[in-house]
Design a protein around this motif. Structure first.
Motif, PDB file in Angstrom:
ATOM      1  N   MET A 144      14.742 -49.533  43.465  1.00 36.46           N
ATOM      2  CA  MET A 144      13.985 -48.574  43.789  1.00 36.46           C
ATOM      3  C   MET A 144      14.389 -48.375  45.339  1.00 36.46           C
ATOM      4  SD  MET A 144      10.172 -47.351  44.039  1.00 36.46           S
ATOM      5  CE  MET A 144      10.006 -46.599  42.389  1.00 36.46           C
ATOM      6  N   ASP A 145      14.692 -47.112  45.759  1.00 43.32           N
ATOM      7  CA  ASP A 145      15.006 -46.787  47.277  1.00 43.32           C
ATOM      8  C   ASP A 145      13.816 -47.240  48.049  1.00 43.32           C
ATOM      9  OD1 ASP A 145      16.297 -45.653  49.294  1.00 43.32           O
ATOM     10  OD2 ASP A 145      14.613 -44.182  49.112  1.00 43.32           O
ATOM     11  N   PRO A 146      14.162 -47.929  49.163  1.00 42.97           N
ATOM     12  CA  PRO A 146      12.936 -48.303  49.859  1.00 42.97           C
ATOM     13  C   PRO A 146      12.301 -47.369  50.615  1.00 42.97           C
ATOM     14  CG  PRO A 146      14.971 -49.815  50.411  1.00 42.97           C
ATOM     15  CD  PRO A 146      15.223 -48.664  49.418  1.00 42.97           C
ATOM     16  N   GLY A 147      12.909 -46.376  51.042  1.00 43.36           N
ATOM     17  CA  GLY A 147      12.175 -45.222  51.564  1.00 43.36           C
ATOM     18  C   GLY A 147      11.300 -44.563  50.696  1.00 43.36           C
ATOM     19  N   HIS A 148      11.581 -44.473  49.276  1.00 39.13           N
ATOM     20  CA  HIS A 148      10.679 -43.700  48.255  1.00 39.13           C
ATOM     21  C   HIS A 148       9.366 -44.811  47.917  1.00 39.13           C
ATOM     22  CE1 HIS A 148       9.607 -41.382  44.915  1.00 39.13           C
ATOM     23  NE2 HIS A 148       9.602 -42.364  44.083  1.00 39.13           N
ATOM     24  N   ALA A 149       9.851 -45.852  47.974  1.00 41.07           N
ATOM     25  CA  ALA A 149       8.638 -47.288  47.945  1.00 41.07           C
ATOM     26  C   ALA A 149       7.638 -46.938  49.056  1.00 41.07           C
ATOM     27  CB  ALA A 149       9.432 -48.440  47.795  1.00 41.07           C
ATOM     28  N   LYS A 150       8.244 -46.726  50.134  1.00 38.79           N
ATOM     29  CA  LYS A 150       7.330 -46.670  51.512  1.00 38.79           C
ATOM     30  C   LYS A 150       6.511 -45.611  51.151  1.00 38.79           C
ATOM     31  CE  LYS A 150       7.597 -46.950  56.391  1.00 38.79           C
ATOM     32  NZ  LYS A 150       8.301 -47.018  57.522  1.00 38.79           N
ATOM     33  N   GLU A 151       6.960 -44.303  50.822  1.00 36.54           N
ATOM     34  CA  GLU A 151       6.076 -43.187  50.505  1.00 36.54           C
ATOM     35  C   GLU A 151       5.171 -43.520  49.355  1.00 36.54           C
ATOM     36  OE1 GLU A 151       8.962 -39.995  49.475  1.00 36.54           O
ATOM     37  OE2 GLU A 151       9.775 -40.193  51.425  1.00 36.54           O
ATOM     38  N   LEU A 152       5.665 -43.780  48.432  1.00 37.15           N
ATOM     39  CA  LEU A 152       4.612 -44.126  47.167  1.00 37.15           C
ATOM     40  C   LEU A 152       3.350 -45.128  47.896  1.00 37.15           C
ATOM     41  CD1 LEU A 152       6.951 -44.988  44.252  1.00 37.15           C
ATOM     42  CD2 LEU A 152       5.470 -42.964  44.555  1.00 37.15           C
ATOM     43  N   LEU A 153       3.767 -46.298  48.425  1.00 39.43           N
ATOM     44  CA  LEU A 153       2.700 -47.286  48.886  1.00 39.43           C
ATOM     45  C   LEU A 153       1.876 -46.460  50.006  1.00 39.43           C
ATOM     46  CD1 LEU A 153       4.998 -50.460  49.281  1.00 39.43           C
ATOM     47  CD2 LEU A 153       2.913 -49.931  47.576  1.00 39.43           C
ATOM     48  N   ALA A 154       2.306 -45.550  50.645  1.00 38.34           N
ATOM     49  CA  ALA A 154       1.839 -44.938  51.907  1.00 38.34           C
ATOM     50  C   ALA A 154       0.551 -43.862  51.092  1.00 38.34           C
ATOM     51  CB  ALA A 154       2.641 -43.941  52.968  1.00 38.34           C
ATOM     52  N   ALA A 155       1.158 -43.122  50.183  1.00 39.70           N
ATOM     53  CA  ALA A 155       0.299 -42.362  49.378  1.00 39.70           C
ATOM     54  C   ALA A 155      -0.848 -43.093  48.594  1.00 39.70           C
ATOM     55  CB  ALA A 155       1.115 -41.550  48.333  1.00 39.70           C
ATOM     56  N   GLU A 156      -0.462 -44.371  48.222  1.00 43.24           N
ATOM     57  CA  GLU A 156      -1.558 -45.231  47.768  1.00 43.24           C
ATOM     58  C   GLU A 156      -2.448 -45.685  48.613  1.00 43.24           C
ATOM     59  OE1 GLU A 156      -2.814 -47.214  43.969  1.00 43.24           O
ATOM     60  OE2 GLU A 156      -1.822 -45.415  44.362  1.00 43.24           O
ATOM     61  N   ARG A 157      -1.920 -46.051  49.711  1.00 41.88           N
ATOM     62  CA  ARG A 157      -2.902 -46.714  50.765  1.00 41.88           C
ATOM     63  C   ARG A 157      -4.016 -45.301  51.214  1.00 41.88           C
ATOM     64  NH1 ARG A 157      -3.830 -50.318  54.922  1.00 41.88           N
ATOM     65  NH2 ARG A 157      -1.718 -51.373  54.206  1.00 41.88           N
ATOM     66  N   GLN A 158      -3.519 -44.208  51.363  1.00 42.16           N
ATOM     67  CA  GLN A 158      -4.263 -42.947  51.910  1.00 42.16           C
ATOM     68  C   GLN A 158      -5.187 -42.759  50.572  1.00 42.16           C
ATOM     69  OE1 GLN A 158      -2.056 -39.418  52.848  1.00 42.16           O
ATOM     70  NE2 GLN A 158      -3.938 -38.325  52.760  1.00 42.16           N
ATOM     71  N   ARG A 159      -5.014 -42.675  49.468  1.00 39.33           N
ATOM     72  CA  ARG A 159      -5.873 -42.685  48.355  1.00 39.33           C
ATOM     73  C   ARG A 159      -7.063 -43.753  48.459  1.00 39.33           C
ATOM     74  NH1 ARG A 159      -7.309 -44.997  44.049  1.00 39.33           N
ATOM     75  NH2 ARG A 159      -5.705 -46.664  43.877  1.00 39.33           N
ATOM     76  N   ILE A 160      -6.748 -44.704  48.538  1.00 38.07           N
ATOM     77  CA  ILE A 160      -7.524 -45.798  48.592  1.00 38.07           C
ATOM     78  C   ILE A 160      -8.567 -45.816  49.747  1.00 38.07           C
ATOM     79  CG2 ILE A 160      -7.999 -48.461  48.717  1.00 38.07           C
ATOM     80  CD1 ILE A 160      -5.131 -48.576  47.282  1.00 38.07           C
ATOM     81  N   GLU A 161      -7.880 -45.467  51.118  1.00 38.67           N
ATOM     82  CA  GLU A 161      -8.869 -45.406  52.181  1.00 38.67           C
ATOM     83  C   GLU A 161      -9.977 -44.059  52.070  1.00 38.67           C
ATOM     84  OE1 GLU A 161      -5.766 -45.712  55.429  1.00 38.67           O
ATOM     85  OE2 GLU A 161      -5.816 -47.870  55.313  1.00 38.67           O
TER      86      GLU A 161
END
Length: 117
Positions: free
Chosen positions: A1-18
């Motif tokens: 997976m493209d690291p930039g896309h992975a970073k976006e997915l993880l940022a969205a997951e972090r935001q949802r959780i927070e």
């Protein structure tokens, strides 16, 4: 997976959780306008207690999910994101799209859930 896309997915997951953690923890703040009101009825108090216990459980789950995001972010930073922590095999992009914090392949995760450490 493209690291930039992975970073976006993880940022969205972090935001949802927070955001979910913020909503739930605000309910336990006595200064919060959304905090629990004083209940006079014993039945209401019992129902409130059950709700609070459920919310506390959900808060714990969300904290665990946040820890998983942090571990995934660390793997991304060190170049091991998308690689199973168990076997070193690649985790499919389809799985990472659905579960950006996945640490194992789907088969390994099923086996792990049957027999956790």
């Amino acid at each position: 997976m493209d690291p930039g896309h992975a970073k976006e997915l993880l940022a969205a997951e972090r935001q949802r959780i927070e955001e979910a953690l913020g909503r739930l923890t605000a309910e336990f703040d006595p200064e919060s306008p959304d905090g629990p009101a004083e209940e006079a009825d014993t039945g209401d108090q019992a129902a409130d207690l059950v709700d609070r216990q459920r919310d506390l459980g959900r808060i714990e789950e969300l904290r665990e999910e946040l820890e998983a995001v942090e571990r995934a972010e660390a793997r991304l930073a060190d170049g091991t994101y998308g690689i199973s922590i168990e076997s070193g095999e690649p985790i499919s992009d389809v799985r990472l799209e659905r579960i950006p914090t996945a640490e194992r392949t789907a088969d390994e995760q099923r086996a792990y859930e049957r027999n956790p450490l």
